[in-house]
Design a protein around this motif. Structure first.
Motif, mmCIF file in Angstrom:
data_model
loop_
_atom_site.group_PDB
_atom_site.id
_atom_site.type_symbol
_atom_site.label_atom_id
_atom_site.label_comp_id
_atom_site.label_asym_id
_atom_site.label_seq_id
_atom_site.Cartn_x
_atom_site.Cartn_y
_atom_site.Cartn_z
ATOM 1 N N VAL A 290 0.730 -1.270 0.208
ATOM 2 C CA VAL A 290 0.025 0.508 0.141
ATOM 3 C C VAL A 290 0.753 1.015 0.034
ATOM 4 C CG1 VAL A 290 -0.681 0.028 2.148
ATOM 5 C CG2 VAL A 290 -1.788 0.764 1.598
ATOM 6 N N PRO A 291 0.093 2.514 -1.108
ATOM 7 C CA PRO A 291 1.207 3.430 -0.425
ATOM 8 C C PRO A 291 1.282 4.487 0.849
ATOM 9 C CG PRO A 291 -0.069 3.234 -2.711
ATOM 10 C CD PRO A 291 -0.880 1.911 -2.369
ATOM 11 N N VAL A 292 2.630 4.594 1.021
ATOM 12 C CA VAL A 292 3.085 5.171 2.342
ATOM 13 C C VAL A 292 3.097 5.964 2.027
ATOM 14 C CG1 VAL A 292 3.964 5.009 3.904
ATOM 15 C CG2 VAL A 292 3.606 2.747 3.898
ATOM 16 N N THR A 293 2.348 7.354 3.217
ATOM 17 C CA THR A 293 3.456 9.187 2.944
ATOM 18 C C THR A 293 3.158 8.622 4.662
ATOM 19 O OG1 THR A 293 1.797 9.334 1.038
ATOM 20 C CG2 THR A 293 2.614 11.053 3.361
ATOM 21 N N VAL A 294 4.626 9.222 4.503
ATOM 22 C CA VAL A 294 5.469 9.972 5.906
ATOM 23 C C VAL A 294 5.657 11.176 5.825
ATOM 24 C CG1 VAL A 294 7.340 9.573 7.410
ATOM 25 C CG2 VAL A 294 6.732 7.902 6.106
ATOM 26 N N SER A 295 5.288 11.667 7.448
ATOM 27 C CA SER A 295 4.359 12.797 7.489
ATOM 28 C C SER A 295 5.408 13.093 8.609
ATOM 29 C CB SER A 295 2.788 13.421 7.265
ATOM 30 O OG SER A 295 2.978 14.867 7.536
ATOM 31 N N ALA A 296 6.092 14.188 8.483
ATOM 32 C CA ALA A 296 6.801 14.574 9.831
ATOM 33 C C ALA A 296 7.471 16.322 9.944
ATOM 34 C CB ALA A 296 8.324 13.641 9.649
ATOM 35 N N ASN A 297 7.610 16.526 11.144
ATOM 36 C CA ASN A 297 8.164 17.803 11.107
ATOM 37 C C ASN A 297 9.512 18.689 10.883
ATOM 38 O OD1 ASN A 297 9.410 17.613 14.043
ATOM 39 N ND2 ASN A 297 7.978 18.211 14.956
ATOM 40 N N ARG A 298 10.307 19.015 11.482
ATOM 41 C CA ARG A 298 11.741 19.194 10.318
ATOM 42 C C ARG A 298 12.576 18.596 11.081
ATOM 43 N NH1 ARG A 298 14.222 24.475 8.488
ATOM 44 N NH2 ARG A 298 12.736 25.153 8.284
ATOM 45 N N ALA A 299 12.110 19.141 13.122
ATOM 46 C CA ALA A 299 13.017 18.212 13.937
ATOM 47 C C ALA A 299 13.532 16.916 13.619
ATOM 48 C CB ALA A 299 12.982 18.352 14.925
ATOM 49 N N GLU A 300 11.536 16.186 13.336
ATOM 50 C CA GLU A 300 11.860 14.484 13.700
ATOM 51 C C GLU A 300 12.124 14.438 11.755
ATOM 52 O OE1 GLU A 300 7.113 15.183 15.847
ATOM 53 O OE2 GLU A 300 7.554 14.732 12.852
ATOM 54 N N ALA A 301 12.499 14.636 10.798
ATOM 55 C CA ALA A 301 13.279 14.526 9.851
ATOM 56 C C ALA A 301 14.764 14.327 9.884
ATOM 57 C CB ALA A 301 12.462 15.584 8.646
#
Length: 377
Positions: A242-253
């Protein structure tokens, strides 16, 4: 930061793509749940009713550092302004319900679900996995401090979920839904076992599985390097089904990028390299001033109008993700999706609650105005 040409183009595309109203679509979110106690820290108290609030994280930090330098205890008064249902599932469920959907949320809400959760929802279906943790969220104008007792979530894994909700029942809740949101990896360290269980045990049982999985890692500083690196393979394997989108803030990324040797100069380049390292379909990175999206073929960037005195900041990222979910359900692609995410989050931090769909449309209509007098950059 002023508005640029690329952002203007994406705003126009967003306005054209957003439908006049939303059709009711099935979405589901798992697998956390927290009672958030929203707190204010007191800088100076003048009498029982009058006080001066701590406005910044720096002020809070300075109070702690000064006490440490004097080798003395640090005493800070705070008080609870309100309690609310918190965590990925609660915030996304609340936002999606107000925007017009009927989500299902699966998480740790108590047995039976605590009144803090049940009073907040009218159309959302709650499925509880057991006892509920508590987080104290101390809010400032420029950020927040989260103090969490999340031992229950630290133990949560695929086996625990399947023992609390029989696998066929879980499949029935997720089948024929269009989007599955998962969070947070930071508070559920065994989240990779859940990704593996979804791929191995659940997906084969689904006749009509979700079209996309949206994953919010949250503050990954809580996790060890070993835990992060070991999570890459099951995350990439989930993207195979299944297509996965990971969404993170700047610090997490940036933390993930550092762990995976995915360093790059700009934020959009970080997202692109990180997408490749994680082996997922999309990476979104959001900040208070910009958001970026990297897919297999494209990169997009949108600038965001800032506000100096937000009404609330806790869960702003969750509301950005709610906007991404709305855009996904409306088949909105590319940078226009970032505009929807930024608009939902922007409304939330200014008003203290999620927008209705009409309010979201209104925010998008005046998106440029929120920058004030700015020139193309």
């Amino acid at each position: 930061m002023g508005i640029d040409t690329e952002t203007r183009e994406y705003i126009d595309a967003c306005r054209q793509a957003l439908p006049p109203s939303l059709a009711n679509r099935k979405v589901v979110f798992g697998f956390d749940g927290v009672i958030d106690r929203i707190r204010t820290a007191v800088a100076t108290r003048f009498d029982p009713d009058e006080y001066e609030r701590m406005n910044t994280l720096e002020e809070f930090g300075t109070r702690i550092v000064d006490a440490a330098s004097l080798d003395t205890s640090c005493s800070i008064e705070w008080f609870c302004e309100r309690k609310r249902a918190g965590g990925h599932t609660a915030h996304l469920g609340r936002a999606m319900e107000r925007l017009g959907h009927r989500p299902t949320i699966i998480g740790t809400y108590g047995t039976p679900p605590r009144e803090t959760f049940t009073r907040e929802y009218e159309k959302t279906k709650l499925i509880s996995l057991g006892s509920v943790p508590v987080t104290d969220a101390v809010e400032f104008d420029d950020g927040k401090v989260l103090l969490s007792d999340t031992r229950r979530l630290a133990k949560l894994d695929w086996e625990h979920i399947c023992s609390a909700v029989e696998l066929n029942s879980l499949a029935a809740s997720i089948d024929r839904t269009e989007l599955l949101g998962l969070g947070y990896w930071a508070t559920i360290p065994k989240m990779p076992s859940i990704w593996e269980g979804l791929r191995r045990d659940l997906w084969p049982r689904l006749r009509d599985p979700p079209n996309r999985v949206l994953i919010d890692p949250a503050d990954l500083r809580r996790l060890s390097s070993e835990t992060l690196i070991q999570g890459v393979e099951p995350l990439s394997a989930l993207d195979d089904v299944v297509p996965v989108t990971v969404s993170a803030n700047r610090a997490e990324a940036l933390l993930l990028a550092n762990e995976l040797d995915a360093d790059a100069d700009s934020l959009v380049d970080v997202a692109a390299v990180l997408r490749d390292r994680l082996g997922v379909s999309e990476i979104v990175v959001h900040t208070v001033s910009e958001s970026v999206l990297a897919t297999v073929d494209d990169r997009h960037r949108v600038v965001i109008p800032r506000i100096s005195e937000p009404e609330i900041t806790t869960s702003a990222g969750d509301h950005f993700n709610a906007g991404l979910a709305i855009a996904e359900l409306a088949d909105i692609d590319g940078g226009a999706r970032l505009v929807v995410g930024s608009a939902v989050a922007g409304w939330f931090v200014r008003n203290g609650h999620p927008p209705t769909y009409d309010e979201l449309l209104g925010f998008v209509d005046r998106y440029e105005e929120l920058f004030g007098r700015s020139t193309l950059s």
